[in-house]
Design a protein around this motif. Structure first.
Motif, PDB file in Angstrom:
ATOM      1  N   SER A   4       0.740  -1.266   0.012  1.00 21.21           N
ATOM      2  CA  SER A   4       0.213   0.012  -0.044  1.00 21.21           C
ATOM      3  C   SER A   4       0.834   1.146  -0.048  1.00 21.21           C
ATOM      4  N   ILE A   5       0.186   2.464  -0.232  1.00 20.17           N
ATOM      5  CA  ILE A   5       1.097   3.675  -0.384  1.00 20.17           C
ATOM      6  C   ILE A   5       0.191   4.568   0.556  1.00 20.17           C
ATOM      7  N   ASP A   6       1.197   5.413   1.371  1.00 19.72           N
ATOM      8  CA  ASP A   6       0.506   6.395   1.970  1.00 19.72           C
ATOM      9  C   ASP A   6       0.494   7.779   1.405  1.00 19.72           C
ATOM     10  N   LYS A   7      -0.101   8.918   2.162  1.00 20.72           N
ATOM     11  CA  LYS A   7      -0.274  10.064   1.447  1.00 20.72           C
ATOM     12  C   LYS A   7       0.918  10.555   0.883  1.00 20.72           C
ATOM     13  N   TYR A  62      -1.847   2.520  -7.478  1.00 23.82           N
ATOM     14  CA  TYR A  62      -1.871   3.300  -8.812  1.00 23.82           C
ATOM     15  C   TYR A  62      -2.320   4.646  -8.518  1.00 23.82           C
ATOM     16  N   ALA A  63      -2.224   5.025  -7.206  1.00 23.75           N
ATOM     17  CA  ALA A  63      -2.002   6.575  -6.750  1.00 23.75           C
ATOM     18  C   ALA A  63      -0.638   6.986  -7.233  1.00 23.75           C
ATOM     19  N   LEU A  64       0.268   6.078  -7.482  1.00 18.74           N
ATOM     20  CA  LEU A  64       1.788   6.595  -7.868  1.00 18.74           C
ATOM     21  C   LEU A  64       1.443   7.268  -9.508  1.00 18.74           C
ATOM     22  N   MET A  65       0.492   6.934 -10.178  1.00 23.49           N
ATOM     23  CA  MET A  65       0.365   7.346 -11.285  1.00 23.49           C
ATOM     24  C   MET A  65      -0.202   8.968 -11.333  1.00 23.49           C
ATOM     25  N   CYS A  66      -0.762   9.626 -10.022  1.00 22.06           N
ATOM     26  CA  CYS A  66      -1.030  10.781 -10.055  1.00 22.06           C
ATOM     27  C   CYS A  66       0.032  11.883 -10.077  1.00 22.06           C
ATOM     28  N   LEU A  67       1.190  11.130  -9.930  1.00 21.50           N
ATOM     29  CA  LEU A  67       2.426  12.051  -9.966  1.00 21.50           C
ATOM     30  C   LEU A  67       2.802  12.077 -11.496  1.00 21.50           C
ATOM     31  N   ALA A  68       2.318  11.325 -12.437  1.00 26.94           N
ATOM     32  CA  ALA A  68       3.013  11.151 -13.638  1.00 26.94           C
ATOM     33  C   ALA A  68       2.295  12.065 -14.850  1.00 26.94           C
ATOM     34  N   PRO A  69       0.982  12.400 -14.851  1.00 25.82           N
ATOM     35  CA  PRO A  69       0.537  13.004 -15.775  1.00 25.82           C
ATOM     36  C   PRO A  69       0.601  14.482 -15.916  1.00 25.82           C
ATOM     37  N   THR A 112       4.484   0.409   1.680  1.00 29.04           N
ATOM     38  CA  THR A 112       4.399  -0.356   3.146  1.00 29.04           C
ATOM     39  C   THR A 112       3.740  -1.908   2.466  1.00 29.04           C
ATOM     40  N   ARG A 113       4.698  -2.980   2.758  1.00 32.15           N
ATOM     41  CA  ARG A 113       4.282  -4.273   2.634  1.00 32.15           C
ATOM     42  C   ARG A 113       3.461  -5.027   3.747  1.00 32.15           C
ATOM     43  N   ARG A 136      -7.586  11.466  -5.858  1.00 32.77           N
ATOM     44  CA  ARG A 136      -7.951  11.604  -4.248  1.00 32.77           C
ATOM     45  C   ARG A 136      -8.384  10.270  -3.849  1.00 32.77           C
ATOM     46  N   ALA A 137      -9.128   9.644  -4.506  1.00 33.50           N
ATOM     47  CA  ALA A 137      -9.931   7.979  -4.089  1.00 33.50           C
ATOM     48  C   ALA A 137      -8.762   7.369  -4.067  1.00 33.50           C
ATOM     49  N   LYS A 138      -7.753   7.114  -5.044  1.00 40.11           N
ATOM     50  CA  LYS A 138      -6.722   6.290  -4.969  1.00 40.11           C
ATOM     51  C   LYS A 138      -5.605   6.421  -3.726  1.00 40.11           C
ATOM     52  N   VAL A 139      -5.375   7.597  -3.456  1.00 38.06           N
ATOM     53  CA  VAL A 139      -4.515   8.087  -2.349  1.00 38.06           C
ATOM     54  C   VAL A 139      -5.273   7.643  -0.985  1.00 38.06           C
ATOM     55  N   SER A 140      -6.716   8.018  -1.225  1.00 42.06           N
ATOM     56  CA  SER A 140      -7.355   7.581   0.331  1.00 42.06           C
ATOM     57  C   SER A 140      -7.423   6.007   0.355  1.00 42.06           C
ATOM     58  N   ASN A 141      -7.306   5.306  -0.579  1.00 39.72           N
ATOM     59  CA  ASN A 141      -7.553   3.804  -0.347  1.00 39.72           C
ATOM     60  C   ASN A 141      -6.244   3.160  -0.553  1.00 39.72           C
TER      61      ASN A 141
END
Length: 413
Positions: A194-197, A287-294, A202-203, A278-283
């Motif tokens: 998982s990925i935090d904010k 795939y929240a990592l892709m919010c850094l890419a576009p 974290t494994r 926002r939903a991906k980061v919250s969950n």
């Protein structure tokens, strides 16, 4: 009087019933999807990731998870429940006794399914050309997972395909960055990373994941039962076009006389990407990592540190193909408005600009399907499900037609 009432009732009910029966079976899908419940199966309750069924995936010692062999179950997408299965080599495909010759399709969920088997682009190409297509996409994977599975299957079969297609979607970068990122607990596919904010990884242990599944199952069990009135209404909304038309008309009438909503300064579709991020980061989804890419100029790929593993996996495909004189094509799969920060119903031809530059520089043959779709005058609404971000049957057919037109020599017997 009673007889007259019965006649009037029959006069009213029979035409409506006939209209609803004919509409249910013959109304084109595009019209039916204007109504949120009409001709749609209810969404299944699952304890694992997304809407994937239990016991379809299995743990894998190298890849974390994969499709199990000889499985049979169902998958749901936007109100459509369709059968899914796997053959003896772990692909959502028919069982073959011989594999010579064949073309191999690697990819993620866009290649795997999210549409009935007969309407998948791999199945359509097989029908149109007569060439056997090994449809071995695995949902929730990147090129690292796909390359490992490809090598394993080729070794099982004992000989190479006549061509190899890798269907690339931009979120494959996230899959490869944290690979292996998922496992199977009690039959359910789950992320064990998982990925935090702050985008730190974290494994999680199998014990933690098992506890989460128990909580999910408990939450489903504790949901309030549906009342009989709601059940009747749900049945009518699912099967009766008349009820849906009346419901839609009632909503329009209710708006009469009400002040118009203030115009939005930003188109709604353009906000989808922000909301999904926002939903991906919250969950805590990978795939929240892709919010850094576009960006509005295109997907950040050239010097993005998150993309290193993805580049390495693409080069592994290239090197294998070159060593074995195997034709390789990377097909860049278009992204819908939810993945495009520009939003709108158009297709962003600049999204893969840096990926195209990379493939060009490394001598990897590719086709950007976004450009081909735009040339045909197609929009995101034509290609994708209304709410789900995957290709609908029309989108799958467009992919099949374009690939056959673009690479006739690779699909020849």
């Amino acid at each position: 009087m009673k007889t007259l009432f019965i006649k009037i009732l029959i006069f009213l009910v029979v035409p409506v019933l006939a209209f609803d029966i004919i509409s249910f079976w013959l109304l084109p899908t595009g019209y039916g999807f204007q109504f949120s419940q009409y001709r749609r199966d209810p969404q299944p309750k699952v304890a694992g990731r997304y809407r994937y069924p239990k016991d379809y995936f299995v743990k894998h010692p190298q890849r974390g998870f994969d499709i199990g062999t000889n499985r049979q179950t169902y998958h749901w997408v936007e109100g459509v429940t369709y059968p899914i299965w796997s053959n003896s080599i772990g692909c959502f495909d028919r069982e073959y006794t011989r594999y010579d010759p064949y073309v191999y399709f690697a990819g993620d969920s866009l290649t795997w399914g999210y549409t009935p088997f007969e309407e998948k682009f791999g199945t359509l190409i097989e029908k149109m050309t007569g060439v056997r297509i090994l449809k071995c996409g695995v949902t929730h994977t990147g090129q690292r997972h796909q390359h490992q599975k490809f090598i394993e299957i080729v070794q099982q079969i004992g000989h190479l395909p006549q061509a190899l297609f890798v269907f690339y979607h931009w979120n494959d970068v996230a899959n490869d960055h944290v690979h292996p990122h998922s496992t199977v607990i009690d039959g359910w596919q789950v992320n064990n990373i998982s990925i935090d904010k702050d985008y730190r990884l974290t494994r999680h242990t199998d014990q933690e994941l098992a506890q989460k599944i128990v909580l999910n199952l408990k939450r489903h069990a504790e949901e309030k039962p549906v009342t009989w009135r709601r059940r009747i209404l749900n049945v009518l909304m699912r099967y009766s076009l008349t009820v849906n038309l009346i419901n839609s008309l009632a909503k329009q009438v209710a708006k009469i006389g009400q002040p118009d909503a203030a115009p939005s300064t930003t188109p709604v579709l353009r906000n989808i990407h922000t909301h999904l991020c926002r939903a991906k980061v919250s969950n805590r989804d990978i795939y929240a990592l892709m919010c850094l890419a576009p960006s509005e100029e295109g997907f950040w790929f050239s010097d993005n540190p998150i993309a290193r593993e993805n580049k390495s996996a693409l080069l592994d495909f290239r090197d294998f193909a070159q060593r074995n004189d195997l034709p390789l094509v990377v097909a860049l799969m278009p992204v819908g408005p939810g993945d495009d920060p520009r939003g709108g119903d158009g297709l962003n031809t600049e999204h893969y600009r840096e990926v195209r530059d990379f493939l060009d520089d490394k001598g990897i043959r590719f086709v950007d399907l976004t450009l081909r779709f735009r040339a045909r005058g197609l929009t995101a609404s034509d290609l994708y499900w209304k709410e789900d971000p995957h290709l609908n049957p029309a989108g799958n057919r467009a992919v099949a037609e374009i690939l056959i037109e673009e690479f006739p020599q690779l699909f020849s017997k």
